[in-house]
Design a protein around this motif. Structure first.
Motif, PDB file in Angstrom:
ATOM      1  N   ALA A 150      18.729  21.830 -14.844  1.00  9.04           N
ATOM      2  CA  ALA A 150      17.511  21.450 -14.116  1.00  9.04           C
ATOM      3  C   ALA A 150      17.269  19.949 -14.246  1.00  9.04           C
ATOM      4  CB  ALA A 150      16.328  22.240 -14.657  1.00  9.04           C
ATOM      5  N   GLN A 151      17.555  19.425 -15.445  1.00 11.00           N
ATOM      6  CA  GLN A 151      17.307  17.994 -15.678  1.00 11.00           C
ATOM      7  C   GLN A 151      18.244  17.121 -14.831  1.00 11.00           C
ATOM      8  OE1 GLN A 151      18.313  16.402 -19.466  1.00 11.00           O
ATOM      9  NE2 GLN A 151      16.827  14.716 -19.315  1.00 11.00           N
ATOM     10  N   ASP A 152      19.528  17.478 -14.789  1.00 11.36           N
ATOM     11  CA  ASP A 152      20.475  16.687 -13.993  1.00 11.36           C
ATOM     12  C   ASP A 152      20.167  16.787 -12.497  1.00 11.36           C
ATOM     13  OD1 ASP A 152      21.866  15.526 -16.028  1.00 11.36           O
ATOM     14  OD2 ASP A 152      23.357  17.136 -16.172  1.00 11.36           O
ATOM     15  N   ALA A 153      19.716  17.971 -12.067  1.00 14.97           N
ATOM     16  CA  ALA A 153      19.352  18.122 -10.649  1.00 14.97           C
ATOM     17  C   ALA A 153      18.151  17.226 -10.336  1.00 14.97           C
ATOM     18  CB  ALA A 153      19.025  19.579 -10.341  1.00 14.97           C
ATOM     19  N   ALA A 154      17.171  17.193 -11.249  1.00  9.36           N
ATOM     20  CA  ALA A 154      15.978  16.368 -11.032  1.00  9.36           C
ATOM     21  C   ALA A 154      16.345  14.886 -10.952  1.00  9.36           C
ATOM     22  CB  ALA A 154      14.972  16.612 -12.151  1.00  9.36           C
ATOM     23  N   ILE A 155      17.292  14.463 -11.797  1.00  8.80           N
ATOM     24  CA  ILE A 155      17.722  13.049 -11.785  1.00  8.80           C
ATOM     25  C   ILE A 155      18.315  12.687 -10.426  1.00  8.80           C
ATOM     26  CG2 ILE A 155      19.547  11.538 -12.696  1.00  8.80           C
ATOM     27  CD1 ILE A 155      18.893  12.728 -15.484  1.00  8.80           C
ATOM     28  N   ARG A 156      19.149  13.589  -9.881  1.00 11.05           N
ATOM     29  CA  ARG A 156      19.774  13.306  -8.571  1.00 11.05           C
ATOM     30  C   ARG A 156      18.732  13.264  -7.457  1.00 11.05           C
ATOM     31  NH1 ARG A 156      25.998  14.954  -8.420  1.00 11.05           N
ATOM     32  NH2 ARG A 156      26.371  14.474 -10.588  1.00 11.05           N
ATOM     33  N   ILE A 157      17.770  14.199  -7.534  1.00  9.52           N
ATOM     34  CA  ILE A 157      16.727  14.230  -6.498  1.00  9.52           C
ATOM     35  C   ILE A 157      15.906  12.933  -6.546  1.00  9.52           C
ATOM     36  CG2 ILE A 157      14.571  15.390  -5.817  1.00  9.52           C
ATOM     37  CD1 ILE A 157      16.003  18.059  -6.726  1.00  9.52           C
ATOM     38  N   GLN A 158      15.631  12.465  -7.773  1.00  2.74           N
ATOM     39  CA  GLN A 158      14.814  11.247  -7.918  1.00  2.74           C
ATOM     40  C   GLN A 158      15.555   9.977  -7.501  1.00  2.74           C
ATOM     41  OE1 GLN A 158      13.615  11.643 -12.005  1.00  2.74           O
ATOM     42  NE2 GLN A 158      12.345  13.411 -11.462  1.00  2.74           N
ATOM     43  N   SER A 159      16.889  10.063  -7.339  1.00  2.69           N
ATOM     44  CA  SER A 159      17.635   8.859  -6.946  1.00  2.69           C
ATOM     45  C   SER A 159      17.463   8.560  -5.454  1.00  2.69           C
ATOM     46  CB  SER A 159      19.118   9.026  -7.283  1.00  2.69           C
ATOM     47  OG  SER A 159      19.744   9.879  -6.344  1.00  2.69           O
ATOM     48  N   GLN A 160      16.749   9.453  -4.739  1.00  9.89           N
ATOM     49  CA  GLN A 160      16.556   9.256  -3.296  1.00  9.89           C
ATOM     50  C   GLN A 160      15.066   9.142  -2.974  1.00  9.89           C
ATOM     51  OE1 GLN A 160      18.666  12.427  -1.258  1.00  9.89           O
ATOM     52  NE2 GLN A 160      20.628  11.563  -1.862  1.00  9.89           N
ATOM     53  N   LEU A 161      14.779   8.676  -1.758  1.00 10.95           N
ATOM     54  CA  LEU A 161      13.373   8.580  -1.317  1.00 10.95           C
ATOM     55  C   LEU A 161      12.749   9.974  -1.268  1.00 10.95           C
ATOM     56  CD1 LEU A 161      13.245   6.203   1.806  1.00 10.95           C
ATOM     57  CD2 LEU A 161      12.173   5.832  -0.421  1.00 10.95           C
ATOM     58  N   PRO A 162      11.443  10.091  -1.543  1.00 16.53           N
ATOM     59  CA  PRO A 162      10.802  11.407  -1.469  1.00 16.53           C
ATOM     60  C   PRO A 162      10.865  11.996  -0.061  1.00 16.53           C
ATOM     61  CG  PRO A 162       9.330   9.758  -2.423  1.00 16.53           C
ATOM     62  CD  PRO A 162      10.546   9.032  -1.972  1.00 16.53           C
ATOM     63  N   MET A 163      10.945  13.330  -0.024  1.00 21.31           N
ATOM     64  CA  MET A 163      11.092  14.047   1.251  1.00 21.31           C
ATOM     65  C   MET A 163       9.955  13.742   2.230  1.00 21.31           C
ATOM     66  SD  MET A 163      13.335  16.214   2.379  1.00 21.31           S
ATOM     67  CE  MET A 163      13.954  17.549   1.377  1.00 21.31           C
ATOM     68  N   ASP A 164       8.704  13.630   1.729  1.00 25.10           N
ATOM     69  CA  ASP A 164       7.584  13.426   2.669  1.00 25.10           C
ATOM     70  C   ASP A 164       7.713  12.094   3.406  1.00 25.10           C
ATOM     71  OD1 ASP A 164       7.082  12.207   0.234  1.00 25.10           O
ATOM     72  OD2 ASP A 164       4.912  12.325   0.446  1.00 25.10           O
ATOM     73  N   LEU A 165       8.276  11.078   2.731  1.00 24.44           N
ATOM     74  CA  LEU A 165       8.479   9.793   3.423  1.00 24.44           C
ATOM     75  C   LEU A 165       9.527   9.929   4.518  1.00 24.44           C
ATOM     76  CD1 LEU A 165       8.449   6.973   0.719  1.00 24.44           C
ATOM     77  CD2 LEU A 165       6.742   7.521   2.463  1.00 24.44           C
ATOM     78  N   LYS A 166      10.567  10.707   4.228  1.00 19.77           N
ATOM     79  CA  LYS A 166      11.624  10.916   5.231  1.00 19.77           C
ATOM     80  C   LYS A 166      11.051  11.682   6.433  1.00 19.77           C
ATOM     81  CE  LYS A 166      15.462  10.522   2.026  1.00 19.77           C
ATOM     82  NZ  LYS A 166      16.783  10.913   1.618  1.00 19.77           N
ATOM     83  N   GLU A 167      10.230  12.690   6.140  1.00 21.03           N
ATOM     84  CA  GLU A 167       9.619  13.471   7.237  1.00 21.03           C
ATOM     85  C   GLU A 167       8.794  12.565   8.154  1.00 21.03           C
ATOM     86  OE1 GLU A 167       7.440  16.834   5.841  1.00 21.03           O
ATOM     87  OE2 GLU A 167       9.206  17.820   5.008  1.00 21.03           O
TER      88      GLU A 167
END
Ligand SMILES: CC(C)(COP(=O)(O)OP(=O)(O)OC[C@H]1O[C@@H](n2cnc3c(N)ncnc32)[C@H](O)[C@@H]1O)[C@@H](O)C(=O)NCCC(=O)NCCS
Ligand SMILES: Nc1ncnc2c1ncn2[C@@H]1O[C@H](COP(=O)(O)OP(=O)(O)OP(=O)(O)O)[C@@H](O)[C@H]1O
Length: 198
Positions: A150-167
């Motif tokens: 879970a921790q490694d997945a969270a790190i990868r997700i945080q390396s990108q812009l948040p989804m709401d900004l992309k939307e």
């Protein structure tokens, strides 16, 4: 028409891209190109080796993707460095492939670009589809696909812009929280509204 397909890590871009391919749309896939430009013996791979060290190269001469991933997803400076080494070659190849499809007579070209917003590549495309999922589903799918904690997945997700900004930057959004069939229905109505033909 040039359609950019983006989203966040494990949100379902490749899944939607496969559906588009099966409908006959030509796909320019930035992730695939990112593999191509680091083939054994390529100048980009040499540069990665010079900066990140010999341990990033496997005994068969290919890139150790797992090791490099461990480093760049958790360290912003390393990530920026890798991006500065690899992105120019990826961009050049993406544009070359797009031109090739247009010259071959394609009406619509799909450019699957995971980092479209992070790299400010909106000008590469005319319309943007964002494939979105809830944070819980995203984490779950990423953990099971890449066998991550879970921790490694969270790190990868945080390396990108948040989804709401992309939307906010999207012309259309596919909510990929349900079945693939439900996502395909959303895709079909977007293509119909834009009158997009292969
Ligand atoms: C670090 C690498 C070797 C890890 O390889 P791995 O096989 O584990 O991952 P893969 O290439 O399949 O990428 C999976 C996803 O990770 C995300 N991702 C990849 N690189 C980055 C990055 N530099 N910054 C943020 N997210 C990234 C994207 O959502 C991508 O779809 C690889 O991701 C890479 O070469 N990244 C740099 C190139 C790049 O920016 N690719 C993204 C598309 S342009
Ligand atoms: N609607 C869905 N239902 C169930 N599983 C799904 C669905 N969509 C995608 N998946 C699964 O979730 C994982 C992530 O999807 P996919 O690989 O398409 O995402 P991606 O956005 O291309 O990821 P990346 O940014 O890492 O390249 C995969 O294992 C895929 O099979």
């Amino acid at each position: 028409m040039i359609i950019g397909l983006t989203g966040s890590i494990a949100s379902g871009k490749s899944t939607i891209s496969e559906l588009l391919k099966s409908k006959g749309f030509p796909i320019v896939d930035a992730d695939k190109i990112a593999h191509l430009v680091v083939e054994p013996g390529s100048p980009v791979l040499k540069e990665i080796e010079l900066f990140f060290g010999k341990e990033m190269i496997k005994t068969d001469g290919s890139l150790n993707r797992e090791k490099l991933g461990e480093r760049i997803f958790r360290n912003e400076n390393d990530r920026n460095k890798l991006n500065s080494i690899i992105h120019p070659a990826i961009r050049a190849e993406m544009l070359a492939q797009k031109e090739k499809w247009l010259l071959a007579g394609a009406n619509t070209v799909i450019m699957d670009i995971p980092l479209l917003f992070e790299s400010k590549l909106q000008h590469f495309v005319e319309k943007i589809i964002v494939v979105s999922v809830t944070p819980e589903i995203q984490k779950q799918r990423l953990m099971s696909r890449n066998k991550l904690t879970a921790q490694d997945a969270a790190i990868r997700i945080q390396s990108q812009l948040p989804m709401d900004l992309k939307e906010k930057g999207a012309d259309a959004i596919i909510y990929n929280n349900g079945t693939i069939e439900e996502s395909e229905q959303q895709l079909n109505s977007i293509l119909f509204n834009w009158n997009a033909q292969p």
